[in-house]
Write an enzyme that holds these catalytic residues in place. Structure first.
Site, PDB file in Angstrom:
ATOM      1  N   ASP A 141       3.299  -2.822   5.029  1.00 25.36           N
ATOM      2  CA  ASP A 141       3.616  -2.221   6.475  1.00 25.36           C
ATOM      3  C   ASP A 141       4.903  -1.250   6.209  1.00 25.36           C
ATOM      4  O   ASP A 141       5.450  -1.428   6.596  1.00 25.36           O
ATOM      5  CB  ASP A 141       4.215  -3.414   6.860  1.00 25.36           C
ATOM      6  CG  ASP A 141       4.942  -4.745   6.005  1.00 25.36           C
ATOM      7  OD1 ASP A 141       5.878  -4.701   5.112  1.00 25.36           O
ATOM      8  OD2 ASP A 141       5.660  -5.675   6.003  1.00 25.36           O
ATOM      9  N   ASP A 198      -1.360  -4.954   4.804  1.00 23.55           N
ATOM     10  CA  ASP A 198      -0.458  -6.262   5.711  1.00 23.55           C
ATOM     11  C   ASP A 198      -0.779  -6.909   6.431  1.00 23.55           C
ATOM     12  O   ASP A 198      -1.116  -5.892   7.808  1.00 23.55           O
ATOM     13  CB  ASP A 198       1.053  -5.063   5.110  1.00 23.55           C
ATOM     14  CG  ASP A 198       1.615  -5.267   3.637  1.00 23.55           C
ATOM     15  OD1 ASP A 198       1.221  -6.486   3.342  1.00 23.55           O
ATOM     16  OD2 ASP A 198       2.478  -4.939   3.655  1.00 23.55           O
ATOM     17  N   GLU A 241       7.574  -8.576  -6.212  1.00 22.64           N
ATOM     18  CA  GLU A 241       8.726  -8.090  -5.941  1.00 22.64           C
ATOM     19  C   GLU A 241      10.389  -8.147  -6.293  1.00 22.64           C
ATOM     20  O   GLU A 241      10.503  -9.348  -6.112  1.00 22.64           O
ATOM     21  CB  GLU A 241       8.062  -7.622  -4.517  1.00 22.64           C
ATOM     22  CG  GLU A 241       9.214  -6.609  -4.245  1.00 22.64           C
ATOM     23  CD  GLU A 241       9.178  -5.792  -3.095  1.00 22.64           C
ATOM     24  OE1 GLU A 241       8.214  -6.564  -1.736  1.00 22.64           O
ATOM     25  OE2 GLU A 241       9.966  -5.235  -2.259  1.00 22.64           O
TER      26      GLU A 241
END
Ligand code: KIV
Length: 264
Positions: free
Chosen positions: A45, A84, A184
């Site tokens: 995304d 995503d 992440e």
């Protein structure tokens, strides 16, 4: 070259093979990556920011990302294609989540969907999507769809309590059967500890070398307008600028097209 599949991701981890994952949003880029034998391509995304010029990922819709998933999946012969799930495409009800995940696979040609957040919130949703025979990839740590709760794009898992919670979240996603988990922006020692504790591969971005694989946003690693902290592997921006400026100069000067660039 054998096709990368959801079960083969775990096999690769067991063999100690690192996974190289990149984002792509269009056919020619995905084709080149596939020809270079990238293991997986994420239609992230991040598309909203790096391709559409939006401020964050929140406004991306299923229809918009689907358009890009179709282009990428048309190009891939061996790479595993991850789509995503956009913000609000899996937060409202399990029924809507399965329908949206199903569209990304059935219409888009993705092999897997990725969604952000822990099993304690999205466990039922993940189970329902998996029950529809769609592999799910988890995403923990900095989850950009929660930017307003996190107060910005910040490193996660810095104190003992959040480290413990992140590890627990990863164990639960693994237990649920996620085919991989993106980690992440978390401290490298925590990412390494999580990677050693879960059976599925971890795919790091800003999480150090101890992950089972790495993912980068293509525009960031090419020095092409990306904003995330990463290594720039080549400076595409400068080459493109040189091409654009060269073309404009030659058109204005009347030196392009020359004889050899014309049809006789
Ligand atoms: O959208 C995206 O590109 C991602 C990566 C940053 C992992 O989710």
């Amino acid at each position: 070259m054998s096709k990368v599949t959801a079960p083969s991701l775990k096999e690769r981890k067991m063999r100690g093979e690192k996974l190289a994952v990149l984002t792509a949003y269009d056919y020619p880029t995905a084709k080149l990556m596939d020809e270079c034998s990238v293991d997986a391509i994420l239609v992230g995304d991040s598309c909203a920011m790096v391709v559409m010029g939006r401020e964050n990922t929140l406004s991306l819709t299923v229809d918009e990302i689907l358009h890009h998933v179709k282009m990428v999946s048309a190009a891939a012969e061996h790479a595993f294609i991850i789509a995503d799930m956009p913000f609000l495409s899996y937060q409202i009800s399990t029924e809507e989540s399965v329908r949206n995940a199903g569209r990304l696979v059935a219409e888009g040609g993705a092999h897997c969907v990725k969604l952000e957040g822990p099993a304690r919130i999205f466990g039922d949703t993940i189970r329902a999507i998996q029950n529809a025979s769609i592999p799910v990839m988890g995403h923990l740590g900095l989850t950009p769809q929660s930017i307003h709760v996190m107060g910005g794009y910040k490193v996660q898992g810095k104190d003992q309590e959040s480290r413990k919670l992140l590890k627990q979240d990863a164990l639960e996603l693994d237990e649920l059967g996620c085919c991989a988990i993106v980690l992440e922006c978390i401290p490298p020692d925590l990412a390494e500890e999580i990677s050693a504790s879960v059976s599925c591969p971890t795919i790091g971005i800003g999480a150090g070398a101890g992950c089972d694989g790495q993912v980068l946003v293509m525009h960031d690693m090419m020095g092409w307008g990306g904003t995330r902290f990463t290594k720039t592997f080549t400076d595409v921006k400068t080459s493109m600028e040189a091409a654009f400026n060269g073309y404009i100069t030659e058109v204005k000067a009347g030196t392009f097209p020359a004889q050899e660039h014309q049809y006789s």
